[in-house]
Design a protein around this motif. Structure first.
Motif, PDB file in Angstrom:
ATOM      1  N   PRO A 123       0.837  -1.204   0.000  1.00  0.00           N
ATOM      2  CA  PRO A 123       0.000   0.000   0.000  1.00  0.00           C
ATOM      3  C   PRO A 123       0.870   1.251   0.000  1.00  0.00           C
ATOM      4  CG  PRO A 123      -0.674  -1.557   1.721  1.00  0.00           C
ATOM      5  CD  PRO A 123       0.633  -2.045   1.190  1.00  0.00           C
ATOM      6  N   ALA A 124       0.383   2.284  -0.634  1.00  0.00           N
ATOM      7  CA  ALA A 124       1.142   3.538  -0.686  1.00  0.00           C
ATOM      8  C   ALA A 124       1.267   4.124   0.720  1.00  0.00           C
ATOM      9  CB  ALA A 124       0.451   4.537  -1.603  1.00  0.00           C
ATOM     10  N   PRO A 125       2.455   4.624   1.109  1.00  0.00           N
ATOM     11  CA  PRO A 125       2.622   5.219   2.429  1.00  0.00           C
ATOM     12  C   PRO A 125       1.909   6.563   2.513  1.00  0.00           C
ATOM     13  CG  PRO A 125       4.597   5.541   1.099  1.00  0.00           C
ATOM     14  CD  PRO A 125       3.688   4.654   0.308  1.00  0.00           C
ATOM     15  N   PRO A 126       1.620   7.022   3.725  1.00  0.00           N
ATOM     16  CA  PRO A 126       0.991   8.335   3.860  1.00  0.00           C
ATOM     17  C   PRO A 126       1.870   9.420   3.230  1.00  0.00           C
ATOM     18  CG  PRO A 126       0.998   7.137   5.946  1.00  0.00           C
ATOM     19  CD  PRO A 126       1.867   6.371   5.010  1.00  0.00           C
ATOM     20  N   GLN A 127       1.243  10.374   2.560  1.00  0.00           N
ATOM     21  CA  GLN A 127       1.985  11.427   1.883  1.00  0.00           C
ATOM     22  C   GLN A 127       2.575  12.401   2.905  1.00  0.00           C
ATOM     23  OE1 GLN A 127       2.630  11.441  -1.229  1.00  0.00           O
ATOM     24  NE2 GLN A 127       3.548  13.438  -1.535  1.00  0.00           N
ATOM     25  N   ALA A 128       3.886  12.530   2.875  1.00  0.00           N
ATOM     26  CA  ALA A 128       4.542  13.484   3.768  1.00  0.00           C
ATOM     27  C   ALA A 128       4.474  14.887   3.157  1.00  0.00           C
ATOM     28  CB  ALA A 128       5.997  13.060   3.981  1.00  0.00           C
ATOM     29  N   THR A 129       4.870  15.852   3.923  1.00  0.00           N
ATOM     30  CA  THR A 129       4.895  17.225   3.423  1.00  0.00           C
ATOM     31  C   THR A 129       6.336  17.672   3.238  1.00  0.00           C
ATOM     32  OG1 THR A 129       4.840  18.070   5.696  1.00  0.00           O
ATOM     33  CG2 THR A 129       2.724  17.820   4.544  1.00  0.00           C
ATOM     34  N   ALA A 130       6.523  18.613   2.343  1.00  0.00           N
ATOM     35  CA  ALA A 130       7.857  19.158   2.108  1.00  0.00           C
ATOM     36  C   ALA A 130       8.311  19.947   3.334  1.00  0.00           C
ATOM     37  CB  ALA A 130       7.846  20.053   0.881  1.00  0.00           C
ATOM     38  N   ARG A 131       9.613  20.012   3.522  1.00  0.00           N
ATOM     39  CA  ARG A 131      10.156  20.810   4.619  1.00  0.00           C
ATOM     40  C   ARG A 131      11.414  21.517   4.146  1.00  0.00           C
ATOM     41  NH1 ARG A 131      13.893  17.247   7.908  1.00  0.00           N
ATOM     42  NH2 ARG A 131      14.109  15.324   6.684  1.00  0.00           N
ATOM     43  N   ILE A 132      11.738  22.592   4.817  1.00  0.00           N
ATOM     44  CA  ILE A 132      12.948  23.360   4.522  1.00  0.00           C
ATOM     45  C   ILE A 132      13.903  23.198   5.692  1.00  0.00           C
ATOM     46  CG2 ILE A 132      13.931  25.606   3.979  1.00  0.00           C
ATOM     47  CD1 ILE A 132      12.067  24.652   1.824  1.00  0.00           C
ATOM     48  N   VAL A 133      15.095  22.722   5.427  1.00  0.00           N
ATOM     49  CA  VAL A 133      16.107  22.546   6.469  1.00  0.00           C
ATOM     50  C   VAL A 133      17.250  23.524   6.191  1.00  0.00           C
ATOM     51  CG1 VAL A 133      17.713  20.944   7.565  1.00  0.00           C
ATOM     52  CG2 VAL A 133      15.496  20.114   6.733  1.00  0.00           C
ATOM     53  N   ASP A 134      17.302  24.575   6.965  1.00  0.00           N
ATOM     54  CA  ASP A 134      18.355  25.591   6.810  1.00  0.00           C
ATOM     55  C   ASP A 134      18.498  26.054   5.365  1.00  0.00           C
ATOM     56  OD1 ASP A 134      18.903  25.423   9.529  1.00  0.00           O
ATOM     57  OD2 ASP A 134      20.435  23.885   9.258  1.00  0.00           O
ATOM     58  N   GLY A 135      17.367  26.224   4.693  1.00  0.00           N
ATOM     59  CA  GLY A 135      17.370  26.732   3.331  1.00  0.00           C
ATOM     60  C   GLY A 135      17.343  25.669   2.255  1.00  0.00           C
ATOM     61  N   LEU A 136      17.468  24.390   2.624  1.00  0.00           N
ATOM     62  CA  LEU A 136      17.469  23.302   1.649  1.00  0.00           C
ATOM     63  C   LEU A 136      16.104  22.632   1.620  1.00  0.00           C
ATOM     64  CD1 LEU A 136      19.220  21.553  -0.329  1.00  0.00           C
ATOM     65  CD2 LEU A 136      19.527  19.978   1.591  1.00  0.00           C
ATOM     66  N   LEU A 137      15.522  22.513   0.415  1.00  0.00           N
ATOM     67  CA  LEU A 137      14.231  21.860   0.275  1.00  0.00           C
ATOM     68  C   LEU A 137      14.381  20.347   0.366  1.00  0.00           C
ATOM     69  CD1 LEU A 137      11.195  21.836  -0.422  1.00  0.00           C
ATOM     70  CD2 LEU A 137      11.857  21.819  -2.845  1.00  0.00           C
ATOM     71  N   ILE A 138      13.609  19.750   1.264  1.00  0.00           N
ATOM     72  CA  ILE A 138      13.502  18.293   1.373  1.00  0.00           C
ATOM     73  C   ILE A 138      12.056  17.942   1.026  1.00  0.00           C
ATOM     74  CG2 ILE A 138      13.755  16.269   2.837  1.00  0.00           C
ATOM     75  CD1 ILE A 138      16.392  17.711   2.326  1.00  0.00           C
ATOM     76  N   PRO A 139      11.802  17.466  -0.195  1.00  0.00           N
ATOM     77  CA  PRO A 139      10.427  17.212  -0.625  1.00  0.00           C
ATOM     78  C   PRO A 139       9.905  15.884  -0.089  1.00  0.00           C
ATOM     79  CG  PRO A 139      11.942  16.615  -2.372  1.00  0.00           C
ATOM     80  CD  PRO A 139      12.793  17.165  -1.245  1.00  0.00           C
ATOM     81  N   PRO A 140       8.615  15.626  -0.264  1.00  0.00           N
ATOM     82  CA  PRO A 140       8.087  14.299   0.109  1.00  0.00           C
ATOM     83  C   PRO A 140       8.751  13.203  -0.710  1.00  0.00           C
ATOM     84  CG  PRO A 140       6.312  15.875  -0.291  1.00  0.00           C
ATOM     85  CD  PRO A 140       7.563  16.528  -0.764  1.00  0.00           C
ATOM     86  N   ALA A 141       8.841  12.019  -0.140  1.00  0.00           N
ATOM     87  CA  ALA A 141       9.484  10.906  -0.829  1.00  0.00           C
ATOM     88  C   ALA A 141       8.634  10.441  -2.004  1.00  0.00           C
ATOM     89  CB  ALA A 141       9.714   9.753   0.139  1.00  0.00           C
ATOM     90  N   PHE A 142       9.304  10.069  -3.076  1.00  0.00           N
ATOM     91  CA  PHE A 142       8.626   9.532  -4.252  1.00  0.00           C
ATOM     92  C   PHE A 142       8.490   8.023  -4.120  1.00  0.00           C
ATOM     93  CE2 PHE A 142       9.132   7.474  -8.443  1.00  0.00           C
ATOM     94  CZ  PHE A 142       7.986   7.945  -9.068  1.00  0.00           C
ATOM     95  N   SER A 143       7.335   7.485  -4.479  1.00  0.00           N
ATOM     96  CA  SER A 143       7.123   6.038  -4.473  1.00  0.00           C
ATOM     97  C   SER A 143       7.538   5.463  -5.824  1.00  0.00           C
ATOM     98  CB  SER A 143       5.656   5.704  -4.208  1.00  0.00           C
ATOM     99  OG  SER A 143       5.430   4.316  -4.425  1.00  0.00           O
ATOM    100  N   PHE A 144       8.409   4.451  -5.792  1.00  0.00           N
ATOM    101  CA  PHE A 144       8.880   3.824  -7.021  1.00  0.00           C
ATOM    102  C   PHE A 144       7.992   2.659  -7.463  1.00  0.00           C
ATOM    103  CE2 PHE A 144      12.562   6.075  -5.491  1.00  0.00           C
ATOM    104  CZ  PHE A 144      13.179   6.516  -6.648  1.00  0.00           C
ATOM    105  N   ALA A 145       6.782   2.583  -6.932  1.00  0.00           N
ATOM    106  CA  ALA A 145       5.894   1.469  -7.246  1.00  0.00           C
ATOM    107  C   ALA A 145       5.580   1.390  -8.734  1.00  0.00           C
ATOM    108  CB  ALA A 145       4.603   1.590  -6.440  1.00  0.00           C
ATOM    109  N   THR A 146       5.354   2.540  -9.377  1.00  0.00           N
ATOM    110  CA  THR A 146       5.026   2.539 -10.802  1.00  0.00           C
ATOM    111  C   THR A 146       6.175   1.982 -11.633  1.00  0.00           C
ATOM    112  OG1 THR A 146       3.561   4.443 -10.539  1.00  0.00           O
ATOM    113  CG2 THR A 146       4.348   3.968 -12.764  1.00  0.00           C
ATOM    114  N   ILE A 147       7.378   2.439 -11.314  1.00  0.00           N
ATOM    115  CA  ILE A 147       8.545   1.965 -12.054  1.00  0.00           C
ATOM    116  C   ILE A 147       8.757   0.482 -11.818  1.00  0.00           C
ATOM    117  CG2 ILE A 147      11.046   2.179 -12.270  1.00  0.00           C
ATOM    118  CD1 ILE A 147      10.763   5.118 -11.525  1.00  0.00           C
ATOM    119  N   ALA A 148       8.643   0.044 -10.559  1.00  0.00           N
ATOM    120  CA  ALA A 148       8.907  -1.354 -10.219  1.00  0.00           C
ATOM    121  C   ALA A 148       7.920  -2.302 -10.874  1.00  0.00           C
ATOM    122  CB  ALA A 148       8.888  -1.525  -8.705  1.00  0.00           C
ATOM    123  N   GLY A 149       6.731  -1.821 -11.167  1.00  0.00           N
ATOM    124  CA  GLY A 149       5.733  -2.680 -11.779  1.00  0.00           C
ATOM    125  C   GLY A 149       5.687  -2.600 -13.289  1.00  0.00           C
ATOM    126  N   SER A 150       6.606  -1.845 -13.895  1.00  0.00           N
ATOM    127  CA  SER A 150       6.568  -1.641 -15.340  1.00  0.00           C
ATOM    128  C   SER A 150       7.172  -2.819 -16.100  1.00  0.00           C
ATOM    129  CB  SER A 150       7.341  -0.364 -15.700  1.00  0.00           C
ATOM    130  OG  SER A 150       8.734  -0.561 -15.492  1.00  0.00           O
TER     131      SER A 150
END
Length: 372
Positions: A123-150
Motif C-alpha cells: 500500500p502507498a505510504p501516507p503522503q509526507a509534506t515538504a520541509r525546509i532545512v536551513d534553506g534546503l528543500l527536502i520534498p516528500p518521498a517519491f514512491s517507485f511502485a510505478t517503475i517497479a511494476g513496469s
C-alpha cells in the motif's frame, strides 16, 4: 575549497544518435578537465532511449584516454548484475592503463530489485509534506511502485542476469572486491585467488546510495567514502548521510567520514535563459517515472508543446523543485546551501541540455563562479 565533480549519463537528445552522444561525453570530459573539475563519473543505465552510458567501464577507458589529469570513474557500477571478479578485472585494467586516476563507485541496483517489486505491491505510504532545512528543500518521498511494476523493469532481470541467477548480498560483494584488490581473497576451501589486472590496483573505492539503508551502512562500516543522491532521491539525502556517519568506522582508507552529494544543475548567464534550457527536464523525468525509461532529451520547443496533467506534475514535482537552475551566482549559492546542510566534502553535479554547447557552458560558468 569544496571540490566540484561531474556525473555524466551520456544523454541522447532528440534527433541525435548514441554515437553523437558518446562523442559529446568525450568532449565534455576534456572541457571539464580544463575547467578544473576534480572527477568525471559515468552512470550506468540500461534499455533507455535517452541514455548512452550503458557500459561505464568501456566509456571510462575512452574518457581517461582522452584526458590526462581528471579522475574518471563509475557512478555507479550496478553490482547486482556483475560478479566482484569481473568488476575488479575491468577496473584493474583501467588502472593499469591510467594509474592513479580511476574511481570505482559501487551501487546496489541489482540487489534492490526485490525490494522495489515488494514496494510495487505494498500500500502507498501516507503522503509526507515538504520541509525546509536551513534553506534546503527536502520534498516528500517519491514512491517507485510505478517503475517497479513496469514491463521495462521486469526486463532488467531477464536481460541483465543469467537465468536463475540471484544477486549476492551487497556487503559480501564489497568484501570480495576489497579482498581481490588487496590480494587476500580465499575461496571456501582456502584457495588464494589472484585477479590480474586488479590485485594492487590504485582505484579509489566509493559506495553510492539514496537512503539510510544498506548502502550507507556498508560504506560506513567499511570506512569507505559515500556519495549520496540528492538529484535522484532528494527526500532521503539527509537520512542517507546521517546513517553513513553513524555507521562509520575508521579504516586504512579513511580516518573520518567523507561525503559527496549530487545535484541536478543548469547554469546560464541569466536565470531566464537557464529556465528555458531546463524546461525539457520535467518531461524527461516524467518518461522515467512512468516506467517507460528515459526518453531522448527533448528540445525546449518540444517540451513546451506537452500538455501537463495534474498527475504528471505530481509525478515529477520533487525532481523539478530540487533542480538548481539559474545564473552562476544563483546556482553556486544553492550548491553552498546543499553543501552546508549535508556537510558534504565534495559536490557532484549533473547537467542535461538539448544543445551540447549549453551543457558545456553550464559547467564552465559554474566552475568559474565556484572559484570566486
Amino acid at each position: 575549497m569544496t571540490r566540484l565533480s561531474i556525473l555524466d549519463l551520456a544523454p541522447i537528445v532528440s534527433g541525435q544518435t548514441a554515437r553523437e552522444a558518446l562523442h559529446n561525453t568525450i568532449d565534455l570530459a576534456q572541457r571539464a578537465e580544463e575547467f578544473g573539475y576534480h572527477r568525471y563519473w559515468l552512470a550506468e543505465h540500461h534499455l533507455t532511449p535517452g541514455v548512452a552510458s550503458s557500459a561505464p567501464a568501456v566509456l571510462i577507458g575512452a574518457v581517461a584516454a582522452a584526458t590526462s589529469r581528471i579522475r574518471v570513474g563509475s557512478g555507479a557500477v550496478q553490482l547486482g548484475h556483475q560478479t566482484p571478479l569481473a568488476v575488479v578485472e575491468q577496473f584493474g585494467t583501467l588502472d593499469a592503463l591510467h594509474p592513479g586516476r580511476i574511481d570505482l563507485g559501487l551501487g546496489r541496483s541489482g540487489q534492490r530489485a526485490k525490494e522495489l517489486r515488494s514496494a510495487a505491491e505494498a500500500p502507498a505510504p501516507p503522503q509526507a509534506t515538504a520541509r525546509i532545512v536551513d534553506g534546503l528543500l527536502i520534498p516528500p518521498a517519491f514512491s517507485f511502485a510505478t517503475i517497479a511494476g513496469s514491463p521495462l523493469f521486469k526486463l532488467y532481470g531477464s536481460l541483465l542476469q543469467q537465468p536463475g541467477a540471484e544477486s549476492p548480498d551487497f556487503a559480501e560483494q564489497v568484501d570480495d572486491i576489497q579482498a581481490l584488490l588487496a590480494g587476500t581473497y580465499r575461496s571456501a576451501d582456502g584457495f588464494l585467488a589472484h585477479a590480474q589486472p586488479g590485485e594492487g590496483a590504485e582505484v579509489e573505492l566509493w559506495i553510492l546510495g539514496s537512503s539510510g539503508g544498506q548502502s550507507a551502512q556498508v560504506a560506513g562500516e567499511h570506512g569507505l567514502p559515500f556519495a549520496a543522491n540528492y538529484h535522484v532521491s532528494p527526500a532521503t539525502v539527509l537520512e542517507a548521510v546521517e546513517a553513513y556517519r553513524d555507521a562509520f568506522k575508521p579504516s586504512q582508507t579513511l580516518a573520518a567520514p567523507h561525503v559527496m552529494v549530487s545535484a541536478d544543475v543548469v547554469v546560464a548567464p541569466t536565470d531566464q535563459e537557464a529556465r528555458r534550457i531546463a524546461e525539457p527536464y520535467g518531461l524527461w523525468v516524467r518518461s522515467i517515472r512512468t516506467g517507460a525509461g528515459a526518453m531522448a532529451f527533448p528540445a525546449p520547443e518540444e517540451a513546451a508543446a506537452h500538455v501537463w496533467s495534474q498527475g504528471d506534475r505530481a509525478l515529477v514535482a520533487d525532481r523539478l523543485d530540487t533542480q538548481f537552475v539559474g545564473s552562476p551566482e544563483t546556482v553556486a549559492g544553492k550548491l553552498r546551501v546543499l553543501r552546508d546542510v549535508t556537510g558534504a566534502d565534495e559536490l557532484l553535479v549533473t547537467t542535461i541540455a538539448h544543445d551540447h554547447a549549453d551543457r558545456v557552458r553550464s559547467h564552465e560558468l559554474l566552475a568559474a563562479a565556484w572559484r570566486e
